[in-house]
Design a protein around this motif. Structure first.
Motif, PDB file in Angstrom:
ATOM      1  N   VAL A 338      -8.611 -89.409 -35.696  1.00  0.00           N
ATOM      2  CA  VAL A 338      -8.721 -90.705 -35.012  1.00  0.00           C
ATOM      3  C   VAL A 338      -7.509 -91.569 -35.354  1.00  0.00           C
ATOM      4  O   VAL A 338      -6.909 -92.214 -34.484  1.00  0.00           O
ATOM      5  N   GLN A 339      -7.120 -91.555 -36.639  1.00  0.00           N
ATOM      6  CA  GLN A 339      -5.979 -92.372 -37.045  1.00  0.00           C
ATOM      7  C   GLN A 339      -4.693 -91.892 -36.371  1.00  0.00           C
ATOM      8  O   GLN A 339      -3.884 -92.707 -35.914  1.00  0.00           O
ATOM      9  N   GLN A 340      -4.527 -90.591 -36.286  1.00  0.00           N
ATOM     10  CA  GLN A 340      -3.328 -90.051 -35.640  1.00  0.00           C
ATOM     11  C   GLN A 340      -3.272 -90.455 -34.180  1.00  0.00           C
ATOM     12  O   GLN A 340      -2.210 -90.858 -33.667  1.00  0.00           O
ATOM     13  N   ARG A 341      -4.401 -90.374 -33.502  1.00  0.00           N
ATOM     14  CA  ARG A 341      -4.427 -90.753 -32.084  1.00  0.00           C
ATOM     15  C   ARG A 341      -4.108 -92.240 -31.922  1.00  0.00           C
ATOM     16  O   ARG A 341      -3.386 -92.632 -31.003  1.00  0.00           O
ATOM     17  N   LEU A 342      -4.633 -93.069 -32.838  1.00  0.00           N
ATOM     18  CA  LEU A 342      -4.373 -94.499 -32.761  1.00  0.00           C
ATOM     19  C   LEU A 342      -2.896 -94.789 -33.006  1.00  0.00           C
ATOM     20  O   LEU A 342      -2.278 -95.596 -32.290  1.00  0.00           O
ATOM     21  N   ARG A 343      -2.306 -94.141 -33.998  1.00  0.00           N
ATOM     22  CA  ARG A 343      -0.893 -94.385 -34.302  1.00  0.00           C
ATOM     23  C   ARG A 343       0.003 -93.921 -33.144  1.00  0.00           C
ATOM     24  O   ARG A 343       1.033 -94.539 -32.862  1.00  0.00           O
ATOM     25  N   GLU A 344      -0.392 -92.855 -32.478  1.00  0.00           N
ATOM     26  CA  GLU A 344       0.367 -92.406 -31.305  1.00  0.00           C
ATOM     27  C   GLU A 344       0.276 -93.440 -30.192  1.00  0.00           C
ATOM     28  O   GLU A 344       1.269 -93.712 -29.502  1.00  0.00           O
ATOM     29  N   GLU A 345      -0.912 -94.026 -30.010  1.00  0.00           N
ATOM     30  CA  GLU A 345      -1.063 -95.072 -28.995  1.00  0.00           C
ATOM     31  C   GLU A 345      -0.190 -96.279 -29.339  1.00  0.00           C
ATOM     32  O   GLU A 345       0.475 -96.845 -28.464  1.00  0.00           O
ATOM     33  N   ILE A 346      -0.187 -96.662 -30.614  1.00  0.00           N
ATOM     34  CA  ILE A 346       0.636 -97.794 -31.047  1.00  0.00           C
ATOM     35  C   ILE A 346       2.116 -97.482 -30.830  1.00  0.00           C
ATOM     36  O   ILE A 346       2.882 -98.336 -30.342  1.00  0.00           O
ATOM     37  N   LYS A 347       2.551 -96.262 -31.165  1.00  0.00           N
ATOM     38  CA  LYS A 347       3.959 -95.875 -30.998  1.00  0.00           C
ATOM     39  C   LYS A 347       4.366 -95.930 -29.531  1.00  0.00           C
ATOM     40  O   LYS A 347       5.435 -96.483 -29.184  1.00  0.00           O
ATOM     41  N   GLU A 348       3.541 -95.385 -28.645  1.00  0.00           N
ATOM     42  CA  GLU A 348       3.850 -95.403 -27.212  1.00  0.00           C
ATOM     43  C   GLU A 348       3.941 -96.828 -26.690  1.00  0.00           C
ATOM     44  O   GLU A 348       4.830 -97.152 -25.891  1.00  0.00           O
ATOM     45  N   ALA A 349       3.029 -97.696 -27.162  1.00  0.00           N
ATOM     46  CA  ALA A 349       3.039 -99.087 -26.716  1.00  0.00           C
ATOM     47  C   ALA A 349       4.277 -99.819 -27.227  1.00  0.00           C
ATOM     48  O   ALA A 349       4.876-100.638 -26.511  1.00  0.00           O
TER      49      ALA A 349
END
Length: 518
Positions: A338-349
């Protein structure tokens, strides 16, 4: 004579026992299912002995065998009969449809001895509550949030800088340990101080600054504070006799002095910051103008009624958001995927925004929103809601039950218990952000999810709370990974002394320096 005295004592004891028996047969005589009470304490023993936390205590009442499958169940708060609502339809009826007949909270503090605790929008009764809420609502419009966003982002940047400057406990693993709740409280204290009052608290450089110290004292649950909050929520009429306060005396003096000083200085300078102080000044001016014109029957916005709103925004604003952030960090630390997916979302944003944390960028974080909503399901800031029947006539619970609620009777809505009911949320103890995807949200039973309350009395600062928490988590996760440490609880234990949802012993985690590379 001794025999006569003995007979008198026997008569008095018999009478007392009969009266208590009559009192505690209140629900049986009215045909309402009840959870059997104990004499004197009623159904509050599980709360008073502090063997479980208040959220878990409320859940025990909700899940009691005598309450199973019942839409409503009778309880006793020491000597006072009350109702615990279990059916979502009945909750809607009382909290929304017939709000006018349950418009006040039952809980309250001492109006004279605790003016900042009792006169804020949380505890105010109608019609004062309606007047103050109407006046405060403009502070939380979309335009206001956009205006205050740069201030929130600035504190977020300070959080990021603060963490990047922290010495590493392990150079090889590039990590250091933190207590998440206190770290998040430093962030939210600085946000509220600057956004609401135009004051730089500088909590990161001085963790024991006056704003943080006094904010901490309000929600630091010693045995005395536990007793104070128990009476405030379950026996509010007794609060004045014990001199209990929601806002401690020393904190009252500091906050009153600080806020009045800022009000006077801002009014003298004429500076406009689009913050809470501007709104409070406008309240005060309108009151003064009305007085000058001889207008009567107008609500008076001056003195402690103004300060009380600022104090509530400060205390509730930093505590609820910091708890939500800290619980989110705990769940992320335990779920690497879950944390990895969230950090990927933050990076893309961040890539899309050129590395800048903007309002648009924050609002694009859909998975972040899902995570926070799931965290608030598992750890709602208030584990229950309370209302008082304000109808002059008896209020019928039909079609759920034929009982008629009398004026002044307390009613409790067990938020935490509903959130943790597998009937509404399968595998409730499992952290599953996908519950709150756009598709799955539509499948939820209405009126079973209420971390910010329900109806007209719902939290006025909900959008601000989400915004603050998102900026804080983005600032934390853009350069750090959250993991567990040797001190991290394997299963979260809640504080048995805290009337709000707090972790027992803090939330101890480890941060690993791991920049997203933006």
């Amino acid at each position: 004579m001794a025999l006569g005295l003995l007979i008198l004592v026997v008569i008095l004891l018999t009478t007392a026992c009969w009266l208590l028996q009559q009192h505690y047969s209140y629900w049986r005589r009215r045909g309402v299912p009840e959870i059997k009470p104990r004499w004197i304490v009623g159904n509050l023993m599980g709360l008073l002995n502090m063997r479980t936390s208040p959220p878990e205590f409320i859940a025990q009442l909700y899940n009691h065998p005598e309450a199973e499958n019942e839409p409503v169940v009778g309880i006793h708060l020491f000597h006072k009969p009350g109702l615990l609502l279990r059916d979502p339809g009945l909750i809607r009826k009382i909290m929304v449809k017939d709000f006018a007949k349950f418009s006040n909270r039952y809980s309250n503090s001492d109006h004279k001895g605790d003016p900042l605790g009792s006169q804020n929008i949380f505890f105010l009764k109608n019609p004062a509550w309606k007047e103050v809420r109407l006046k405060l609502s403009p502070f939380f419009t979309s335009n206001r949030l956009k205006n205050m966003f740069p201030l929130i982002e600035e504190v977020g940047a300070s959080l990021d800088a603060h963490l990047r400057q922290k010495p590493l406990h392990n150079e090889r693993l590039r990590c250091f340990d933190i207590e998440a709740k206190e770290l998040c409280a430093l962030f939210t204290t600085d946000v509220i101080s600057t956004v609401a009052f135009g004051v730089q608290a500088n909590s990161f450089t001085d963790p024991n600054c006056e704003f943080r110290r006094h904010g901490r004292s309000v929600f630091e649950f010693t045995l005395l504070r536990a007793a104070e909050f128990t009476l405030v929520f379950f026996l509010p009429h007794w609060v004045p006799f014990f001199g209990f306060k929601v806002v401690p005396a020393e904190s009252t003096r500091f906050l009153r002095k600080t806020i009045n000083y800022v009000l006077d200085e801002r009014e003298r300078s004429g500076q406009i910051r689009n913050d809470l102080i501007d709104i409070l000044i406008e309240f005060r001016r309108n009151t003064q103008q009305a007085k000058a014109k001889g207008v009567k029957d107008q609500f008076v916005f001056e003195g402690d009624i103004l300060v009380a709103q600022a104090v509530l925004f400060f205390t509730a604003g930093f505590e609820s958001s910091s708890s939500t952030m800290a619980f989110a960090m705990y769940e992320l630390a335990k779920d690497a995927d879950v944390q990895q997916r969230l950090r990927e979302e933050i990076k893309e944003a961040l890539v899309a925004s050129g590395g800048q944390v903007t309002m648009k960028m924050i609002e694009s974080l859909e998975y972040m929103q899902m995570i926070l909503m799931e965290v608030l399901r598992m750890y709602p800031p208030l584990p229950f809601l309370d209302r008082e029947c304000t109808s002059d006539d008896l209020y019928s619970l039909e079609p759920f039950h034929n009982f008629q609620v009398p004026h002044g009777m307390p009613v409790y809505i067990p938020c935490y218990a509903l959130h943790m009911d597998p009937q509404h949320f399968p595998q409730p103890r499992k952290f599953q952000p996908e519950r709150f995807s756009a598709t799955n949200r539509k499948l939820h039973t209405p009126y079973t999810y209420m971390p910010f309350g329900l109806g007209p009395h719902g939290c006025i600062g909900e959008r601000f709370g989400f915004l603050q928490a998102k900026v804080g988590l983005v600032s934390l996760l853009r350069n750090h990974l959250v993991t567990t440490s040797e001190r991290t609880q394997r299963r979260m234990q809640l504080n048995p002394k805290a009337m709000i949802t707090q972790a027992k012993g803090g939330i101890h985690l480890r941060l690993v320096r791991d920049p997203l590379g933006i």
